[in-house]
Write a protein that holds these residues in place. Structure first.
Motif, PDB file in Angstrom:
ATOM      1  N   PHE A   6       0.837  -1.191   0.000  1.00 51.41           N
ATOM      2  CA  PHE A   6       0.000   0.000   0.000  1.00 51.41           C
ATOM      3  C   PHE A   6       0.882   1.256   0.000  1.00 51.41           C
ATOM      4  CE2 PHE A   6      -2.469  -3.364   1.947  1.00 51.41           C
ATOM      5  CZ  PHE A   6      -3.689  -3.263   1.287  1.00 51.41           C
ATOM      6  N   ALA A   7       0.515   2.210  -0.833  1.00 52.91           N
ATOM      7  CA  ALA A   7       1.251   3.477  -0.910  1.00 52.91           C
ATOM      8  C   ALA A   7       0.449   4.435  -1.767  1.00 52.91           C
ATOM      9  CB  ALA A   7       2.633   3.276  -1.520  1.00 52.91           C
ATOM     10  N   MET A   8       0.705   5.717  -1.613  1.00 56.07           N
ATOM     11  CA  MET A   8       0.042   6.697  -2.473  1.00 56.07           C
ATOM     12  C   MET A   8       1.041   7.763  -2.897  1.00 56.07           C
ATOM     13  SD  MET A   8      -2.316   8.855   0.233  1.00 56.07           S
ATOM     14  CE  MET A   8      -2.896   9.917  -1.109  1.00 56.07           C
ATOM     15  N   GLY A   9       0.713   8.466  -3.972  1.00 56.54           N
ATOM     16  CA  GLY A   9       1.602   9.509  -4.468  1.00 56.54           C
ATOM     17  C   GLY A   9       2.921   8.940  -4.959  1.00 56.54           C
ATOM     18  N   ILE A  13      -0.196 -10.385   5.130  1.00 57.46           N
ATOM     19  CA  ILE A  13       0.835  -9.452   5.577  1.00 57.46           C
ATOM     20  C   ILE A  13       0.776  -8.222   4.682  1.00 57.46           C
ATOM     21  CG2 ILE A  13       3.312  -9.058   5.840  1.00 57.46           C
ATOM     22  CD1 ILE A  13       3.630 -12.085   6.242  1.00 57.46           C
ATOM     23  N   THR A  14       0.839  -7.058   5.272  1.00 58.31           N
ATOM     24  CA  THR A  14       0.814  -5.824   4.478  1.00 58.31           C
ATOM     25  C   THR A  14       2.094  -5.028   4.707  1.00 58.31           C
ATOM     26  OG1 THR A  14      -0.237  -4.469   6.198  1.00 58.31           O
ATOM     27  CG2 THR A  14      -1.682  -5.706   4.730  1.00 58.31           C
ATOM     28  N   ILE A  15       2.528  -4.342   3.672  1.00 57.81           N
ATOM     29  CA  ILE A  15       3.637  -3.387   3.777  1.00 57.81           C
ATOM     30  C   ILE A  15       3.099  -2.040   3.313  1.00 57.81           C
ATOM     31  CG2 ILE A  15       5.964  -2.758   3.070  1.00 57.81           C
ATOM     32  CD1 ILE A  15       6.523  -5.654   2.472  1.00 57.81           C
ATOM     33  N   ILE A  16       3.174  -1.055   4.177  1.00 60.42           N
ATOM     34  CA  ILE A  16       2.673   0.282   3.854  1.00 60.42           C
ATOM     35  C   ILE A  16       3.847   1.251   3.791  1.00 60.42           C
ATOM     36  CG2 ILE A  16       1.057   2.105   4.464  1.00 60.42           C
ATOM     37  CD1 ILE A  16       0.637  -1.076   6.334  1.00 60.42           C
ATOM     38  N   PHE A  17       3.923   2.017   2.718  1.00 59.47           N
ATOM     39  CA  PHE A  17       4.992   2.994   2.541  1.00 59.47           C
ATOM     40  C   PHE A  17       4.461   4.404   2.798  1.00 59.47           C
ATOM     41  CE2 PHE A  17       6.053  -0.611  -0.139  1.00 59.47           C
ATOM     42  CZ  PHE A  17       7.401  -0.820   0.147  1.00 59.47           C
ATOM     43  N   SER A  18       5.241   5.207   3.504  1.00 60.19           N
ATOM     44  CA  SER A  18       4.890   6.608   3.723  1.00 60.19           C
ATOM     45  C   SER A  18       6.164   7.420   3.888  1.00 60.19           C
ATOM     46  CB  SER A  18       4.015   6.763   4.971  1.00 60.19           C
ATOM     47  OG  SER A  18       3.764   8.135   5.241  1.00 60.19           O
ATOM     48  N   HIS A  19       6.310   8.461   3.085  1.00 62.39           N
ATOM     49  CA  HIS A  19       7.497   9.309   3.207  1.00 62.39           C
ATOM     50  C   HIS A  19       7.520  10.036   4.539  1.00 62.39           C
ATOM     51  CE1 HIS A  19      10.329  12.530   2.817  1.00 62.39           C
ATOM     52  NE2 HIS A  19       9.391  13.441   2.646  1.00 62.39           N
ATOM     53  N   GLY A  24      -7.365  -7.607  10.959  1.00 60.46           N
ATOM     54  CA  GLY A  24      -6.446  -8.512  11.645  1.00 60.46           C
ATOM     55  C   GLY A  24      -5.177  -8.800  10.874  1.00 60.46           C
ATOM     56  N   ALA A  25      -5.010  -8.199   9.672  1.00 58.14           N
ATOM     57  CA  ALA A  25      -3.795  -8.409   8.886  1.00 58.14           C
ATOM     58  C   ALA A  25      -2.600  -7.755   9.583  1.00 58.14           C
ATOM     59  CB  ALA A  25      -3.977  -7.825   7.483  1.00 58.14           C
ATOM     60  N   TYR A  26      -1.428  -8.329   9.379  1.00 58.44           N
ATOM     61  CA  TYR A  26      -0.212  -7.808   9.999  1.00 58.44           C
ATOM     62  C   TYR A  26       0.301  -6.615   9.188  1.00 58.44           C
ATOM     63  CZ  TYR A  26       4.179  -7.896  12.589  1.00 58.44           C
ATOM     64  OH  TYR A  26       5.243  -7.573  13.409  1.00 58.44           O
ATOM     65  N   THR A  27       0.704  -5.554   9.877  1.00 60.49           N
ATOM     66  CA  THR A  27       1.118  -4.325   9.189  1.00 60.49           C
ATOM     67  C   THR A  27       2.598  -4.025   9.415  1.00 60.49           C
ATOM     68  OG1 THR A  27       0.350  -3.046  11.105  1.00 60.49           O
ATOM     69  CG2 THR A  27      -1.144  -3.241   9.231  1.00 60.49           C
ATOM     70  N   ILE A  28       3.318  -3.861   8.309  1.00 63.74           N
ATOM     71  CA  ILE A  28       4.723  -3.444   8.327  1.00 63.74           C
ATOM     72  C   ILE A  28       4.796  -2.055   7.708  1.00 63.74           C
ATOM     73  CG2 ILE A  28       7.045  -3.892   7.450  1.00 63.74           C
ATOM     74  CD1 ILE A  28       6.273  -6.859   7.290  1.00 63.74           C
ATOM     75  N   GLY A  29       5.370  -1.095   8.410  1.00 68.15           N
ATOM     76  CA  GLY A  29       5.515   0.256   7.886  1.00 68.15           C
ATOM     77  C   GLY A  29       6.950   0.529   7.466  1.00 68.15           C
ATOM     78  N   ILE A  30       7.127   1.224   6.347  1.00 68.58           N
ATOM     79  CA  ILE A  30       8.450   1.656   5.897  1.00 68.58           C
ATOM     80  C   ILE A  30       8.355   3.148   5.602  1.00 68.58           C
ATOM     81  CG2 ILE A  30      10.258   1.416   4.154  1.00 68.58           C
ATOM     82  CD1 ILE A  30       9.508  -1.467   3.797  1.00 68.58           C
ATOM     83  N   THR A  31       9.146   3.938   6.327  1.00 68.50           N
ATOM     84  CA  THR A  31       9.036   5.393   6.245  1.00 68.50           C
ATOM     85  C   THR A  31      10.385   6.036   6.517  1.00 68.50           C
ATOM     86  OG1 THR A  31       7.869   7.320   7.152  1.00 68.50           O
ATOM     87  CG2 THR A  31       8.415   5.553   8.685  1.00 68.50           C
ATOM     88  N   ASN A  32      10.492   7.312   6.226  1.00 67.62           N
ATOM     89  CA  ASN A  32      11.739   8.029   6.506  1.00 67.62           C
ATOM     90  C   ASN A  32      11.854   8.451   7.967  1.00 67.62           C
ATOM     91  OD1 ASN A  32      13.386   8.292   4.085  1.00 67.62           O
ATOM     92  ND2 ASN A  32      11.657   9.394   3.214  1.00 67.62           N
ATOM     93  N   PHE A  33      10.716   8.852   8.569  1.00 71.75           N
ATOM     94  CA  PHE A  33      10.778   9.486   9.880  1.00 71.75           C
ATOM     95  C   PHE A  33      10.192   8.626  10.986  1.00 71.75           C
ATOM     96  CE2 PHE A  33      10.640  12.959   6.787  1.00 71.75           C
ATOM     97  CZ  PHE A  33      11.850  13.575   7.105  1.00 71.75           C
ATOM     98  N   SER A  34      10.890   8.570  12.110  1.00 72.87           N
ATOM     99  CA  SER A  34      10.379   7.881  13.296  1.00 72.87           C
ATOM    100  C   SER A  34       9.575   8.859  14.146  1.00 72.87           C
ATOM    101  CB  SER A  34      11.540   7.311  14.116  1.00 72.87           C
ATOM    102  OG  SER A  34      12.402   8.349  14.556  1.00 72.87           O
ATOM    103  N   LYS A  35       8.975   8.330  15.204  1.00 75.62           N
ATOM    104  CA  LYS A  35       8.207   9.148  16.151  1.00 75.62           C
ATOM    105  C   LYS A  35       7.089   9.916  15.441  1.00 75.62           C
ATOM    106  CE  LYS A  35      12.211   9.623  19.191  1.00 75.62           C
ATOM    107  NZ  LYS A  35      13.150  10.539  19.857  1.00 75.62           N
ATOM    108  N   THR A  36       6.370   9.209  14.585  1.00 73.47           N
ATOM    109  CA  THR A  36       5.237   9.797  13.855  1.00 73.47           C
ATOM    110  C   THR A  36       3.989   8.956  14.116  1.00 73.47           C
ATOM    111  OG1 THR A  36       5.629   8.437  11.884  1.00 73.47           O
ATOM    112  CG2 THR A  36       6.779  10.577  12.002  1.00 73.47           C
ATOM    113  N   PRO A  37       2.803   9.493  13.814  1.00 72.75           N
ATOM    114  CA  PRO A  37       1.568   8.697  13.948  1.00 72.75           C
ATOM    115  C   PRO A  37       1.619   7.414  13.127  1.00 72.75           C
ATOM    116  CG  PRO A  37       1.038  11.015  13.683  1.00 72.75           C
ATOM    117  CD  PRO A  37       2.515  10.897  13.456  1.00 72.75           C
ATOM    118  N   PHE A  38       2.285   7.460  11.981  1.00 70.17           N
ATOM    119  CA  PHE A  38       2.424   6.289  11.117  1.00 70.17           C
ATOM    120  C   PHE A  38       3.157   5.176  11.845  1.00 70.17           C
ATOM    121  CE2 PHE A  38       4.926   3.836   8.029  1.00 70.17           C
ATOM    122  CZ  PHE A  38       3.947   3.424   7.141  1.00 70.17           C
TER     123      PHE A  38
END
Length: 283
Positions: free
Chosen positions: A139-142, A183-189, A207-221
């Motif tokens: 999952f990703a946008m833009g 399993i899901t992988i979500i991308f967010s800059h 109930g799907a497992y979510t993996i996030g990949i992003t540039n910044f930590s300490k975010t709502p994402f």
């Protein structure tokens, strides 16, 4: 210091050799590199609550002649996109070569920083989850969509069933019909995009497992997903992370995941099958 080295990387490298006063100067420059090109040595000393002589000693430790030379080197490491004239892109002159050089330098600097912030423990957990070889939904946008396409390409080559659609509305529909076996992988800059956060909420309900990949930590994402790979713990760097450079660390982490999973799932038969497919399409 060699001419091709990043001045910011050099400051970071010899940070321990600076005095406490000089470290104030180093801290300000590392946090606000773009500001340095527009201020005087007097202004910098005031911002750092130190003396002009301290700033001068700081530049000497970098093997520079003066503060002006420091400003020039920092300026070379950054580019102001608003000053690029798209009508001149077709001509090969010094300015365009410098533009390319500046962009390459920025990317190199970001990569150095991403290495420093790399979380090996989290990376291993992500690989462990993906090793289950369940269906993976991306999952990703833009502009982050290019990351999902790259991940789809890599994981599919490993024989992992992977799914992605560029249309965000279709992604929302897909997110609503997942289950605990997916399993899901979500991308967010940025990690603060409202649409992506709403999409994660939809996924979590299934109930799907979510993996996030992003540039910044300490975010709502980061706090919304089950596990998150991030690099930079401060928005001080955000002004540097735009365009291609915002995707470079994330593209590399995709490549690293691919290489690690590839070592686990190397399949000679699958490789031969792909080779046969591509050979049929070659002249």
């Amino acid at each position: 210091m060699k001419p091709n080295n990043s001045i910011l990387f050099s400051i970071h490298n010899i940070y321990k050799d600076f005095t406490s006063s000089e470290r104030k100067v180093a801290d300000y420059i590392l946090k606000n590199p773009l500001d340095i090109t527009d201020i005087t040595i007097e202004t910098l000393s005031e911002y750092c609550e130190t003396s002009i002589s301290t700033v001068s000693r700081f530049t000497k430790k970098l093997n520079l002649e003066n503060f002006y030379q420091l400003k020039l080197l920092i300026a070379k490491e950054f580019i102001n996109p608003s000053k690029i004239n798209s009508s001149n892109i077709g001509s090969l002159d010094f300015n365009n070569l410098q533009t390319y050089s500046d962009i390459a330098t920025i990317n190199a600097n970001i990569l150095y920083k991403s290495i420093e912030e790399f979380d090996e423990e989290t990376f291993e957990k992500v690989v462990s989850v993906l090793s289950q070889k369940k269906n993976i939904y991306l999952f990703a946008m833009g502009t982050s969509g290019t990351l999902a396409v790259e991940a789809w390409n890599k994981f599919t080559r490993l024989g992992i069933k992977c799914f992605f659609t560029l249309d965000f509305h279709s992604q929302l529909l897909q997110a609503s019909i997942l289950d605990e076996n997916d399993i899901t992988i979500i991308f967010s800059h940025s990690g603060i995009n409202k649409d992506i956060l709403n999409l994660i909420d939809t996924i979590k309900k299934t109930g799907a497992y979510t993996i996030g990949i992003t540039n910044f930590s300490k975010t709502p994402f980061e706090t919304s997903v089950d596990i998150c790979l991030s690099f930079f713990n401060s928005y001080n760097i955000q002004s540097e992370l735009s365009g291609l450079v915002s995707r470079v660390p994330l593209l590399l982490v995709i490549e690293a995941i691919y290489k690690t999973l590839g070592a686990k799932f190397y399949n000679e038969k699958l490789k031969d099958s792909y080779k046969e497919i591509f050979n049929k399409r070659s002249i």
